[in-house]
Design a protein around this motif. Sequence first.
Motif, mmCIF file in Angstrom:
data_model
loop_
_atom_site.group_PDB
_atom_site.id
_atom_site.type_symbol
_atom_site.label_atom_id
_atom_site.label_comp_id
_atom_site.label_asym_id
_atom_site.label_seq_id
_atom_site.Cartn_x
_atom_site.Cartn_y
_atom_site.Cartn_z
ATOM 1 N N PRO A 441 -26.824 5.198 -3.992
ATOM 2 C CA PRO A 441 -27.972 5.441 -3.118
ATOM 3 C C PRO A 441 -29.234 4.781 -3.675
ATOM 4 O O PRO A 441 -29.349 4.510 -4.873
ATOM 5 N N GLN A 442 -30.183 4.537 -2.792
ATOM 6 C CA GLN A 442 -31.499 4.027 -3.172
ATOM 7 C C GLN A 442 -32.526 5.055 -2.719
ATOM 8 O O GLN A 442 -32.872 5.126 -1.532
ATOM 9 N N PHE A 443 -32.960 5.876 -3.650
ATOM 10 C CA PHE A 443 -33.859 6.983 -3.309
ATOM 11 C C PHE A 443 -35.303 6.482 -3.236
ATOM 12 O O PHE A 443 -35.797 5.811 -4.150
ATOM 13 N N ARG A 444 -35.950 6.832 -2.138
ATOM 14 C CA ARG A 444 -37.377 6.518 -1.952
ATOM 15 C C ARG A 444 -38.097 7.772 -1.478
ATOM 16 O O ARG A 444 -37.518 8.611 -0.800
ATOM 17 N N LYS A 445 -39.342 7.845 -1.822
ATOM 18 C CA LYS A 445 -40.164 8.952 -1.367
ATOM 19 C C LYS A 445 -40.503 8.715 0.112
ATOM 20 O O LYS A 445 -41.038 7.666 0.478
ATOM 21 N N VAL A 446 -40.162 9.689 0.965
ATOM 22 C CA VAL A 446 -40.389 9.554 2.405
ATOM 23 C C VAL A 446 -41.015 10.836 2.937
ATOM 24 O O VAL A 446 -40.941 11.913 2.324
ATOM 25 N N LEU A 571 -24.288 13.214 -3.135
ATOM 26 C CA LEU A 571 -24.987 12.141 -3.825
ATOM 27 C C LEU A 571 -26.465 12.443 -3.986
ATOM 28 O O LEU A 571 -27.117 11.959 -4.906
ATOM 29 N N HIS A 572 -27.019 13.251 -3.057
ATOM 30 C CA HIS A 572 -28.427 13.661 -3.133
ATOM 31 C C HIS A 572 -28.584 14.936 -3.949
ATOM 32 O O HIS A 572 -29.667 15.527 -3.955
ATOM 33 N N HIS A 573 -27.488 15.391 -4.615
ATOM 34 C CA HIS A 573 -27.490 16.631 -5.398
ATOM 35 C C HIS A 573 -27.758 17.835 -4.507
ATOM 36 O O HIS A 573 -28.318 18.833 -4.950
ATOM 37 N N GLY A 574 -27.329 17.718 -3.247
ATOM 38 C CA GLY A 574 -27.507 18.820 -2.307
ATOM 39 C C GLY A 574 -26.190 19.477 -1.977
ATOM 40 O O GLY A 574 -25.163 19.223 -2.600
ATOM 41 N N SER A 575 -26.220 20.322 -0.961
ATOM 42 C CA SER A 575 -25.007 21.020 -0.530
ATOM 43 C C SER A 575 -25.073 21.220 0.973
ATOM 44 O O SER A 575 -26.141 21.148 1.582
ATOM 45 N N ILE A 576 -23.912 21.451 1.579
ATOM 46 C CA ILE A 576 -23.830 21.702 3.006
ATOM 47 C C ILE A 576 -22.941 22.908 3.223
ATOM 48 O O ILE A 576 -21.870 23.018 2.622
ATOM 49 N N ASP A 577 -23.404 23.842 4.055
ATOM 50 C CA ASP A 577 -22.681 25.084 4.318
ATOM 51 C C ASP A 577 -22.403 25.204 5.808
ATOM 52 O O ASP A 577 -23.102 24.616 6.644
#
Length: 1420
Positions: A441-446, A571-577
């Motif tokens: 991924p290419q993380f940018r502040k948005v 990949l974003h260090h998140g989770s989905i429920d």
Amino acid sequence: MVWRGANLVNTNTVNPNECIVEVSFQDSNNRNAKPFPFGIGGEVGALIQGINWERIAPELGNVDQWPASLRAAASLVLSSKIQALLLWGPEFRIIAYSEKSIAVFGDKHPSMLGDFYPEVFKEVWPVIQARICACKDKGETAYIEDRIYKLFRKGFLERCYFTVTTSPVLGESGIFDGVITWSFETTNKVVSINRTLFLKDLGTTLISSSSLSQFWNNLSSFLDENSKDELLFSVLYQPTPSGCLRKLSQDTKSTLLFDDTIDPTSTHANLMSTKISEAWIQMTPIEIIPTEAIAAYKNGTIVLLPIITSRSEKTALLVLGTNPEMAYDNSYAAFIDMIRHEVSMAYVNVKSLETARLEAKALMELDKVKTSFFMTMAHELRTPLTLIIGPVDDCLKDSNAKLAPQHQAALELVKKNSNRLLRLVNSLLDLGQLNAGCLKPQFRKVDIAKKTREFLAMFESVIEKAGLECIIDCNHIDADCYVDEEMWQKIVFNLLGNALKFTLNGFIRAVLRMSEDLKYFLLIIEDSGVGIPEVDHGKVFDQFHRVQYNGGRSFEGSGIGLALINDLVKLHHGSIDLTSTVGVGSTFTVKMPIGKDHLSETLLFEVKEPTGSIPKLGSTLPGYLEEANDLANLTPRAGLQGTFPNEDETVKLDKTVHDDFIFVVDDNSDMRNYLRQIVGRYWAVEVFENGVVALDAMLRIKPALVISDVSMPVMNGIELVKEIRKRPGISNVPVILVSGMGDKISGLESGADEFLEKPITSKELIIKIKHLLEQQAIRVNLEQNVMREKQISALALQRYQIMSRISPVAMFITNNVGEVIFANDKYAELFGYKTAAECVPQNAEGISSRLLMRESIFPEDQQRTKDMWTDSIINHKQIENFEVRLCLRSTKEVIWVQIKTSLDYDIEGNMFQIGCVTDITLNKLQDEQKLNQYKLEQEYQSKRADDAIQSKIESEKFIDMVCHELRNPLNGIQNSNTLMGELLDDVGSLLNGNQKASEILEQAKECFDAIEICSKHQQAIADDVLNISKLNMNMITISKSTPFLPKELLTKVLSTFKAEMKAKKTKLTIQIEESFSHHYSSAEFFGDPSRITQIIINLVANACKFTQKVQKRSIEVILGASSVTVESDTESETSHESSISSQAGSPKNIGSRKNSADDLLKSRIKESVFLTIAVKDTGIGMTPEQRALLFKQFQQASSRTYADYGGSGLGLFISKRLVDMMNGSVDVESVKGVGSTFKVSIPVKYSISRDKSDTLNGLRPPCSRRNSDFMELSPSPTPSRATDVRANTSEKISKKILVVDDNDINRMVLEKHLSKLGYASITAINGQQAYEAYIRSQEEILLILMDVEMPVLDGKEAAMKIREFERLAGCQQPVPIIAVTGNARTEQLDGAISAGMNAALLKPFSRDKLSELIGKWLKV
């Protein structure tokens, strides 16, 4: 607490820090006072009264003379309800104890009363002496809890636990005269706690094992380290593959008690081994009580525990020695059983976990392979898709192209579905890159709220177009949010597309907000769709998993979307429920962390977008929107749709058109329209989007044919077919199933007439439809003809009855329930009836008995006859040649008959059987005679096979015996001769010019050379005998992959002939042809160098023999090569090297090196070539007649050959056989009186080495390269001697080599060779002595040279015992063991290696070979 007298009064006359109780008699000075009633003490009180205290304790006198303080203390102890003991005087005389103490003192009661405590309790006095003395002398009280004591009270020294308190007793003189001990025995409590903790720790230790091997090691270690209180020793046996029990570990206390290996099926001299075998076979615990144990208490019992799992799997046997200081009672037995139970349960758990880990690992590997496959396929699909989409798009955009409307629509359909396929390919690539870790991924502040709102707005119109309410609630996120914009877009679009697909009515809500802890922002997509079953909640994010929905806009999908977004979220260090209820809807919640602390610096890109700029959308946007638009157009119908006529309109329709009305059922709108277009050219067509709608229409109007997709929502194609076949009015409608999933078998099993796999062509579909419609028309015509056939059948039955009556064969007919409705006269005659009418029953009661003829069927055949007939009736099976015995009613004779029937059906479809019965008694008798003859022949052939096997076994034993008996003396002769030659050299150096002695010495050296030549000749004969035996029994195999260098191999082989060439004054040269040196000088060859060596030796030896009597003695060996085309040989290589030492290679990582070498060989072998070796001599030559006998076994050129030249007639025969086995050839040219040339051509593979590192380590023969193409091996002026290679001078003199051989000469030869090489040695004459010597001098022994065949304990058994000792001792560097043997057969050498030996040295051997092998293993 201190006692002083009888009445309890408080006093302040003693130390105020102590609690003191003074006891005194008010009339203590009155000698006439009434004696104290000791009777209240029960049994002990009565004993005190009956003891003559004046005799045994003069200082106290009789009881009535005792001081008041003693009488009061005794009374107090006797009346105690707990364990109490009174000691009095400086020697601690036992005065009294309570009734509760009797059981505690055991055998010491009652004799201990009045005796001195230190003498009665000798076993515990050293432990408590200091405390008792301190109590009496200083008045110190004490309280000790759960103290261990060892009491001899039951005939053995017993381990006990007590809680004890001691109190001093004040005497009349104001000093402490006695001690009272109060106690509680806590043995049961302490032992119970200890055992509970033991079992708990045991279970914890075992369950933590990661594998079964670690499980057994943990068990052994735990029992060794934690059994000092509960167990005397423990021994663990495990079963081996051969069925024996092998001791895995043991306590040092039981070393001599148990055998290392036990065969449960054999008898044993050791009683313990016998009992262990019995317990293992019977699978029950056995208790062994030692002879020194007390029978009543069984202390020291040994328990044999087979460890058996719940599935009756015998896994191990545990031998536990119980503590001899504790009685083996019921509680102890229960504890032992709990150990067995704990081990069994832990074993099952660890085995289950290990199995689960292996299965999980296999599934992971399978998943990797599957992902790799899909990535590859997706990549390969992009090229053709580019060549489809590009030209189609160009055609549609070309303004100059005048496309017809139908062609325009067709191209748009192609473009649309090509884009759909491209989206699937892109998804597969994304998923594959994620799984492979390649998608970064290419993380940018948005501004996450702004971005998300823009993405949602693009879907808003599509959702509303589908008739749903779109609710968007994007709150401002007041925090730094870093995401990959394209990935975030895919997450949003996938979730919205999924919600739209499975929401038919209601709403779709999208919410963006902060979490309550302000650490995350949340994206919530909620819908009022069909919902997801609870059983699928845990699988919905798995790759390729598809939920079997009962509704939705489309059944299509790949099972990738949710799995893809789950990986993107991670990949974003998140989770989905997910929360979902069937029929209510689903809610997906994406939880993303804010900030950038959790992200890698390498993935951060601080690039700000210009204010107000339009976001750059990913390539996925057009595809997602296009697919969403298609889903919005899919509105499910409750009934018919389109132009299908209602019931009133049906009457007005043109009959010629609607007789062939075709229904098309598919949930994909493009597919429906496509099928309508191509089928509608020939027939009237109506389309439906699922099976329920189509079935509803069919119940009102019967179509001529149905075309249905398999995968559809609500009701799929297979379910539709089953429903059609169940309904009488439409059950005969032809159905064509269309699918892209390849489930053809299940489709046809459901009742479909045809099954087409996508992609389909219009031509194929039209042909299938025409074919089925034609078949349907034929079927209708057949049904009309059935009625006519019924009438004809009745007439045919009458004719059949007439024909059967005149037939010589017994015939009958039965109806569909097995009733005999007709029988001819022959049938009645066969079963003993007067007329055929008697065979036909008149009621159902007699049907079965008459049909089966129970009164005629042989009793043993009645049940199987009944079963056969019942099966035939129920399952509509015709009877094929059923044979049964009958007892004739008239003569009682038993005959064999054969029954055969054929099925037929009447016009109503009812089954009947037409059958005949044939007498086959004569055939049976003939078959029985043939069977008996066949059995005799089989027995004869089996006996011959057994004899052949036994003969081969005996032959192998004979070969082993011959090898051993020939090679042993040869070894002694050759090596002794070598040592003698060295002694002669030493003598020569001491002669100091003595001419006469020098002449004698030269004669001795000539004798030495003669012995050496003769011994080598004898060795060659032994090798020939061994090889011919192996050839005759097919025991020789050929390797095709062993690397070698021909030039170096040839040089090394011919160097062994130097001594013989010198003795016979023969010139031996090597010539390298240009065909080899020009093309293959740097090549490495692959074949069987050991067999090639054997061929060269035989040919050169043959040339030397027939050249020795001619004047010009010259032998030339020519090496060449010629190219050839040979097919790749992929057969497995099973050959073994002739020397186990070379086969064994390095002692480290042997298996892994072999595998890597095989792989490297396969990658390097490129070409094939014929390797040619010619041996040309100037000998006597041969005539053509003599050449014809060359390669025959035991044949020589003439009857004079043996007399003049000797030989066995085997060398050339063996060489020819070996060349044939290598698919080569031998050519011979010879002229009588001139000489002979033998040329061998062998096909081998080769590769050109570009780098020295490309050589296979450990596989190339140990020879050096030479650059010259011509070499002359001229005899050296002095005889060759064994190389004197000294050991490293730094080697300590204390280090020795152990020599083991039962032959005195061979043992002496080895000692002298080792001495010459600079090694010290020690000797043993058998394996048992070797094992004991190694145990004694383990640190001094560098290496072991051991014969294999020896008395007492052979070499293999000794090697196994040494390896077992090293394993138990934890030896990090096992001693190298080299087998010195005359057994050259491969199986024998393999057995030595399997037993634990590292290499083998074949007898006879040279000192050079011995030195090389020792040096190799000592370096390691």
